[in-house]
Scaffold this active site. Structure first.
Site, mmCIF file in Angstrom:
data_model
loop_
_atom_site.group_PDB
_atom_site.id
_atom_site.type_symbol
_atom_site.label_atom_id
_atom_site.label_comp_id
_atom_site.label_asym_id
_atom_site.label_seq_id
_atom_site.Cartn_x
_atom_site.Cartn_y
_atom_site.Cartn_z
ATOM 1 C CB THR A 1 4.161 36.404 52.445
ATOM 2 O OG1 THR A 1 5.109 37.286 51.856
ATOM 3 C CG2 THR A 1 4.412 34.980 51.966
ATOM 4 C CB CYS B 1 10.580 35.920 54.154
ATOM 5 S SG CYS B 1 9.890 37.564 53.914
ATOM 6 N NE ARG C 1 10.360 42.140 60.662
ATOM 7 C CZ ARG C 1 9.682 42.463 59.579
ATOM 8 N NH1 ARG C 1 8.367 42.381 59.568
ATOM 9 N NH2 ARG C 1 10.309 42.862 58.487
HETATM 10 N N1 LIG Z 1 10.512 42.448 54.540
HETATM 11 C C1 LIG Z 1 10.679 41.700 53.471
HETATM 12 O O1 LIG Z 1 11.785 41.519 52.995
HETATM 13 C C2 LIG Z 1 9.518 41.043 52.778
HETATM 14 C C3 LIG Z 1 9.713 40.540 51.493
HETATM 15 C C4 LIG Z 1 8.654 39.959 50.843
HETATM 16 C C5 LIG Z 1 7.418 39.864 51.481
HETATM 17 N N2 LIG Z 1 7.248 40.339 52.736
HETATM 18 C C6 LIG Z 1 5.923 40.247 53.336
HETATM 19 O O2 LIG Z 1 5.335 41.538 53.301
HETATM 20 C C7 LIG Z 1 4.517 41.741 54.456
HETATM 21 C C8 LIG Z 1 4.989 42.964 55.212
HETATM 22 O O3 LIG Z 1 6.296 42.722 55.668
HETATM 23 P P1 LIG Z 1 7.245 43.895 56.170
HETATM 24 O O4 LIG Z 1 8.590 43.305 56.278
HETATM 25 O O5 LIG Z 1 7.068 45.122 55.351
HETATM 26 O O6 LIG Z 1 6.641 44.145 57.631
HETATM 27 P P2 LIG Z 1 6.987 45.380 58.592
HETATM 28 O O7 LIG Z 1 6.737 44.894 59.966
HETATM 29 O O8 LIG Z 1 8.300 45.962 58.241
HETATM 30 O O9 LIG Z 1 5.882 46.457 58.218
HETATM 31 C C9 LIG Z 1 4.533 46.258 58.387
HETATM 32 C C10 LIG Z 1 3.906 47.575 58.834
HETATM 33 O O10 LIG Z 1 2.490 47.345 58.906
HETATM 34 C C11 LIG Z 1 1.998 48.070 60.023
HETATM 35 N N3 LIG Z 1 0.698 47.521 60.373
HETATM 36 C C12 LIG Z 1 0.388 46.420 61.097
HETATM 37 N N4 LIG Z 1 -0.947 46.265 61.152
HETATM 38 C C13 LIG Z 1 -1.486 47.275 60.443
HETATM 39 C C14 LIG Z 1 -2.812 47.661 60.131
HETATM 40 N N5 LIG Z 1 -3.861 46.947 60.552
HETATM 41 N N6 LIG Z 1 -2.997 48.774 59.393
HETATM 42 C C15 LIG Z 1 -1.945 49.497 58.961
HETATM 43 N N7 LIG Z 1 -0.664 49.191 59.224
HETATM 44 C C16 LIG Z 1 -0.449 48.091 59.960
HETATM 45 C C17 LIG Z 1 3.074 47.914 61.068
HETATM 46 O O11 LIG Z 1 2.966 48.944 62.031
HETATM 47 C C18 LIG Z 1 4.344 48.020 60.221
HETATM 48 O O12 LIG Z 1 4.831 49.359 60.148
HETATM 49 C C19 LIG Z 1 4.589 40.429 55.242
HETATM 50 O O13 LIG Z 1 3.546 39.602 54.838
HETATM 51 C C20 LIG Z 1 5.911 39.841 54.797
HETATM 52 O O14 LIG Z 1 5.940 38.446 54.941
HETATM 53 C C21 LIG Z 1 8.274 40.941 53.394
#
Ligand SMILES: NC(=O)c1ccc[n+]([C@@H]2O[C@H](COP(=O)([O-])OP(=O)(O)OC[C@H]3O[C@@H](n4cnc5c(N)ncnc54)[C@H](O)[C@@H]3O)[C@@H](O)[C@H]2O)c1
Length: 414
Positions: free
Chosen positions: A116, A256, A327
């Site tokens: 996002t 989010c 988180r």
């Molecule tokens: N969780 C949700 O419900 C949700 C829903 C919609 C959008 N989003 C968006 O999606 C994105 C990811 O969210 P999430 O909840 O999956 O996060 P998360 O923390 O669960 O997962 C992210 C992963 O990325 C890894 N990471 C960090 N830096 C990295 C890099 N440079 N290279 C490779 N891996 C790396 C972390 O180790 C982690 O395992 C965010 O922008 C979030 O706002 C999340």
């Protein structure tokens, strides 16, 4: 246009990346890359610590070695996009992942962002980084797309494949190619946005709209609490009108809804416009933990308890129900507020273990008794407890503060 040999690399295997990798792996070669070695080692053993994805029979190749990405031709970036302590967008993970992918990019490759962001991040921040680190030219040698994720972890009814997915691409051909790619895994269908910026903005707009509406409900809740009229009774009555929008008051935590408005306001302010309603809504929602703590103190005073001896039990610690995600949980904020009054706070959550919570055993099967109980998160595990169960773990008369309006016998509901 898409070939079975297409190799998809998912960068970031969290709540968003892992289900995506699983879905694509049914049709394509998928490599899942993460910088968290423990996460990758767990995933190799089919363990998802988020208790979100069943990894049995999946064919994802997991790696922490970036060199393994070199044969991929479609990269999907799903890394975190948090804010700093000052609520400024922190694009470090996104920029690091972008620089890394750029090193392995070949002519014709596509990078799709799912993290996002505010409108403009893909084309104005990431694309220049890719060009700088790859010596390839945008929309000549490589292409980009943006497809926001709409999943809500813990929601067993709405998951990746049955939520319409917005797609976009840097040229009309790439937009169609990306749309076709997602159509393969999204049963609910896709919506091709007119540009990458539109797709980026649509995601933050969805979450800002929720935040603002919840802020209004929180304002109502505080207002009617002061007037000593039940806000839930008021909402039940108001809901009978066909165009009443059904939101509830509550804690807004997580990564989010409580974060994305800062992304949009950051960009808006760069363009000279301060979104007052959006920022005020953030302020209102952020003030709710303090309001709940004050409410607890009011009950402690009414019961004439010595605050240093008062025992408060908080049920639920995650930022939302039925998932393990802690988180930016606002329950921690309630705990901190209460501890400033020297009250003894006990937290229990069936999804969260020590050191985040301090009770390991379900308090309903224990012999401890509490002065005040707060239901903070409506996990399914808490739904069936009766007034008898609560009375058993209460010192004297039950005082139950029910933030989620889960029980009919609560002392107070937000
Ligand atoms: N969780 C949700 O419900 C949700 C829903 C919609 C959008 N989003 C968006 O999606 C994105 C990811 O969210 P999430 O909840 O999956 O996060 P998360 O923390 O669960 O997962 C992210 C992963 O990325 C890894 N990471 C960090 N830096 C990295 C890099 N440079 N290279 C490779 N891996 C790396 C972390 O180790 C982690 O395992 C965010 O922008 C979030 O706002 C999340």
């Amino acid at each position: 246009m898409l070939k079975k040999e297409d190799k998809i690399a998912i960068i970031g295997l969290g709540y968003v990346g892992l289900p995506l990798a699983k879905s694509f792996s049914k049709y394509y070669n998928v490599i899942g890359y993460d910088i968290d070695i423990k996460r990758v080692n767990d995933l190799k053993k089919n363990i998802d610590r988020n208790i979100d994805v069943d990894l049995k029979d999946t064919k994802i190749v997991y790696t922490i070695n970036e060199k393994d990405l070199k044969d991929s031709n479609i990269y999907i970036i799903t890394v975190p996009t948090p804010v700093s302590n000052e609520n400024i967008p922190d694009l470090n993970c996104l920029e690091n992942a972008t620089r890394m992918v750029a090193k392995y990019l070949n002519k014709g490759d596509i990078i799709i962002y799912e993290s996002t962001v505010y409108p403009g991040v893909t084309e104005e921040i990431c694309v220049p980084l890719i060009e700088k680190n790859s010596s390839l030219k945008y929309n000549v040698d490589f292409f980009c797309g943006y497809s926001p994720e709409r999943i809500s972890p813990g929601d067993k009814n709405r998951h990746l494949s049955n939520i319409v997915k917005i797609t976009s691409g840097s040229t009309p051909e790439i937009a169609s190619k990306i749309d076709t790619l997602y159509k393969k895994i999204i049963i609910a269908g896709t919506y091709k946005a007119t540009s990458i910026k539109v797709a980026e903005a649509s995601k933050v707009v969805e979450n800002v709209q929720r935040d603002v509406n919840i802020a209004l409900m929180n304002e109502f809740a505080i207002m009617f609490d002061k007037m000593k009229i039940s806000s839930s009774d008021i909402f039940s009555a108001a809901k009978t009108k066909w165009n009443f929008i059904n939101f509830s008051p509550g804690l807004v935590g997580g990564h989010c809804i409580g974060v994305d408005p800062y992304y949009l306001s950051f960009q808006s302010m760069k363009f000279g416009f301060t979104p007052e309603l959006l920022l005020k809504s953030r302020e209102i929602n952020n003030s709710i933990p303090k309001y709940i703590a004050l409410k607890v103190m009011q009950f402690i005073n009414e019961k004439k308890l010595i605050k240093e001896e008062a025992k408060v039990l908080i049920l639920g610690y995650t930022f939302k129900e039925n998932c393990a995600d802690i988180r930016n949980t606002k329950v921690e904020q309630i705990k901190i507020e209460l501890e400033t009054y020297s009250v003894n706070v006990f937290t229990y959550d069936p999804y969260v273990k020590l050191p985040y919570t301090n009770l390991e055993i379900d308090p309903f099967i224990n012999n401890e008794k509490y002065d005040i109980i707060i239901l903070a998160v409506s996990h399914n595990e808490f739904r069936n407890y009766t007034i008898k169960d609560f009375n058993r773990i209460s010192k004297e008369k039950l005082v139950l503060l029910d933030i989620k309006g889960l029980y009919k016998f609560s002392t107070w509901t937000l």
